[in-house]
Design an enzyme around this catalytic site. Structure first.
Site, short mmCIF file in Angstrom:
data_model
loop_
_atom_site.label_atom_id
_atom_site.label_comp_id
_atom_site.label_asym_id
_atom_site.label_seq_id
_atom_site.Cartn_x
_atom_site.Cartn_y
_atom_site.Cartn_z
N TYR A 71 51.04 10.71 72.07
CA TYR A 71 50.28 11.49 73.03
C TYR A 71 48.79 11.19 72.87
O TYR A 71 48.13 11.68 71.96
CB TYR A 71 50.53 12.98 72.84
CG TYR A 71 51.98 13.40 72.96
CD1 TYR A 71 52.91 12.62 73.64
CD2 TYR A 71 52.43 14.59 72.39
CE1 TYR A 71 54.24 12.99 73.74
CE2 TYR A 71 53.75 14.99 72.49
CZ TYR A 71 54.65 14.18 73.17
OH TYR A 71 55.96 14.57 73.27
N HIS A 150 61.14 9.80 67.80
CA HIS A 150 60.64 9.84 69.17
C HIS A 150 61.19 8.69 70.00
O HIS A 150 60.89 7.52 69.76
CB HIS A 150 59.11 9.77 69.15
CG HIS A 150 58.46 10.20 70.41
ND1 HIS A 150 57.09 10.17 70.60
CD2 HIS A 150 58.96 10.70 71.58
CE1 HIS A 150 56.79 10.63 71.80
NE2 HIS A 150 57.92 10.94 72.42
#
Length: 331
Positions: A71, A150
C-alpha cells in the site's frame, strides 16, 4: 461475531478511546480500519490528513488497523506507524502483510524500512523475513499482531517446506514475533487451497471483495473450508472498490470500471436502502457480519468523515426487510 482473541488488544485500555473517551463497542469489536487509502490509493493523501484519519478511527473505537508494504510502497505503513506513535502498543492490533518486496524505480529492493516505487512478488522464506523487518521499522514497533501472506500467486511456492513463505510465517508465530498468521487475497480458490493444505496452521483468512453485497463467491467454497478448520474470516473490500459506496460517482468494481449489470444492481440496492432510510455504504459494511464465519470487517478510509461513515454503520438500525430485498437483488 467479534475479533477472535488473537486479534484483540492485549491491554484493557483497548476498550476506551484516547484520553478516556467512551467508544462504541460494536466498532471496537467488529470493524477495522483499512489503511490502503492513506497510502495514496487512487488519490494522494496529505500526511496531516492520514494522521487525522487514524486519529478519528481511534476516537470512534477502532482498535484494529490493517496495512501492507504494497500500500503506497511502504507509505501506508510509515504513516500508520507515525499516527500510532503516541498510543499504547497493547491497546491496538496491527495487521500487515508479506509476500512482496518494495523496490525502487530501477527494480532494486529499497533499504530496510524504506519506501519505494513499486513492489515485486517474493514468496521465499528470506523474502518474508526481510519484508517483516522493513515493516517493523516503518511501523515503529517490535511486533505485529497479524501477519498475512499477501496475494500469493504461486501456492506451491508458498507451501514449500523449509523455503516457502507459509512455513516462515509459522516460525514467526512460534517465536512470538507475530500473534496470528493468515492469507489475504481477492481470489477464492488459492486461499481455499491454502486453508485445506496448511493442516490447520492458519488463524485467519481475509477475502478481499468476495464477501460483499454484490460478490458472494467466497460463500461457495472458501468460507465452508474455513469454518471446517476453525479459521477466522475478516471481510475486506466490502465496497468492491467503489460501486457499493457510490454507484454513480465511483462506479468501479475490483479496481476497474464496473459492468453495466454490476452498476444496475448497485443502483437498485441504493434505491432500496434509500427507501429504508439506510445509506448503501452502511448496508455494505454491515452485510458481511451476517455471514456465518465472518468475525469482522475491514473498511478503508482516507478521511475522518469516511471513518465516521463506517463507524456510524456499526450501530445503524437496519430493518430485516431491507436485507431480504438486497439479497433478492444480489441473486
Amino acid at each position: 461475531m467479534a475479533f477472535r482473541a488473537e486479534l484483540r488488544p492485549l491491554s484493557a485500555a483497548g476498550s476506551g478511546g484516547p484520553g478516556g473517551v467512551a467508544t462504541t463497542t460494536t466498532v471496537a469489536s467488529s470493524f477495522g480500519l483499512g489503511c490502503a487509502p492513506i497510502g495514496n490509493l487512487f488519490t494522494p493523501v496529505a500526511e496531516a490528513d492520514a494522521e487525522a484519519t487514524v486519529g478519528r478511527a481511534l476516537e470512534r473505537g477502532v482498535r484494529f488497523f490493517d496495512t501492507a508494504p504494497h500500500y503506497g510502497e511502504g507509505v501506508s505503513e510509515r504513516r500508520l506507524g507515525a499516527a500510532l506513535s503516541g498510543v499504547a502498543r497493547d491497546s491496538v492490533v496491527i495487521a500487515t502483510k508479506v509476500g512482496r518486496v518494495i523496490v525502487d524505480a530501477d527494480g532494486v529492493p529499497v533499504p530496510t524500512g524504506g519506501t519505494g516505487s513499486a513492489t515485486a512478488g517474493d514468496l521465499s522464506r528470506d523474502g518474508v523475513l526481510r519484508s517483516l523487518e522493513g515493516s517493523l521499522a516503518r511501523l515503529g514497533t517490535d511486533r505485529v499482531d497479524l501477519l498475512y501472506l499477501h496475494d500469493p500467486a504461486d501456492v506451491d511456492a508458498a507451501l514449500h517446506p523449509g523455503r516457502g513463505a507459509l512455513p516462515a510465517l509459522l516460525e514467526l508465530r512460534d517465536q512470538g514475533v507475530v500473534r496470528a498468521v493468515g492469507v489475504g487475497m481477492g481470489r477464492n480458490a488459492p486461499v481455499a487451497r491454502l486453508v485445506r493444505e496448511a493442516a490447520g496452521a492458519l488463524d485467519v483468512v481475509m477475502p478481499a471483495g468476495r464477501v460483499t453485497l454484490l460478490d458472494r463467491t467466497a460463500l461457495v467454497d472458501l468460507l465452508p473450508a474455513a469454518r471446517e478448520r476453525g479459521v477466522g474470516v475478516v471481510a475486506a473490500g466490502v465496497y468492491n472498490s467503489g460501486v457499493l459506496a457510490d454507484p454513480v460517482g465511483a462506479p468501479f468494481f475490483d479496481y476497474h470500471p464496473a459492468s453495466p449489470e454490476q452498476v444496475d444492481r448497485a443502483l437498485r440496492m441504493a434505491a432500496a436502502c434509500h427507501a429504508a432510510g439506510v445509506p448503501l455504504p452502511a448496508a455494505a459494511a454491515r452485510w458481511p457480519l451476517r455471514v456465518d464465519g465472518v468475525e469482522a470487517v475491514v473498511v478503508g478510509a482516507r478521511t475522518p468523515a469516511e471513518v465516521d461513515a463506517f463507524a456510524d454503520a456499526a450501530d445503524a438500525a437496519i430493518p430485516d426487510h431491507l436485507w431480504t430485498t438486497l439479497d433478492a437483488v444480489a441473486r
